[in-house]
Design a protein around this motif. Structure first.
Motif, mmCIF file in Angstrom:
data_model
loop_
_atom_site.group_PDB
_atom_site.id
_atom_site.type_symbol
_atom_site.label_atom_id
_atom_site.label_comp_id
_atom_site.label_asym_id
_atom_site.label_seq_id
_atom_site.Cartn_x
_atom_site.Cartn_y
_atom_site.Cartn_z
ATOM 1 N N GLU A 2 -5.342 5.425 5.979
ATOM 2 C CA GLU A 2 -4.389 3.458 5.514
ATOM 3 C C GLU A 2 -3.536 3.106 6.915
ATOM 4 N N GLY A 57 -5.629 -2.071 5.240
ATOM 5 C CA GLY A 57 -6.420 -1.399 4.963
ATOM 6 C C GLY A 57 -6.910 0.120 5.156
ATOM 7 N N ARG A 65 -7.645 -0.027 -2.029
ATOM 8 C CA ARG A 65 -7.623 0.628 -1.004
ATOM 9 C C ARG A 65 -7.387 1.983 -2.022
#
Length: 128
Positions: free
Chosen positions: A92, A96, A118
């Motif tokens: 992560e 994004g 996400r």
């Protein structure tokens, strides 16, 4: 012809072509629709049977569910790149997700995803 003049002509010509392509809009990044993503996936993997396509909010990437598992399609300038999600790491980032493939021929890719996307994308990328 002197080398200096030849170099100027080559560099000037390449620069002019690049400028013309950019100013005419041919260097814009591809924005995918579901139909475009299906067509692009089949261009890369013609024998795959697609079950589902999930497009990122910005339209620059898509998760593709096939009989063989999940795949990722992303915009690379005016073209696309497609990979089956096998043997990769996902991280992560602030904007994004970042995927690092364990294949030296496939560079990593940073996907710009909205915060609410996400978790869904990470969940769909897990092999079943």
């Amino acid at each position: 012809m002197p080398l200096e003049i030849l170099l100027i002509m080559v560099i000037g010509g390449v620069s002019a072509v690049a400028a013309i392509l950019h100013l005419s809009g041919r260097s814009a990044q591809t924005v995918l629709s579901v139909e475009d993503a299906r067509a692009e996936w089949h261009r890369h993997f013609p024998d795959d049977v697609i079950h589902q396509v999930l497009i990122a909010e910005n339209g620059h990437a898509a998760l593709v569910q096939t009989e063989g598992g999940t795949g990722l399609l992303w915009a690379f300038g005016a073209d696309t790149v497609a990979r089956h999600l096998i043997d990769f790491d996902v991280f992560e980032t602030g904007t994004g997700l970042r995927l690092e493939f364990h294949d030296f021929g496939t560079p990593g890719v940073s996907l710009s995803l909205a915060p609410h996307e996400r978790a869904d994308w990470q969940q769909m990328m897990i092999p079943s």
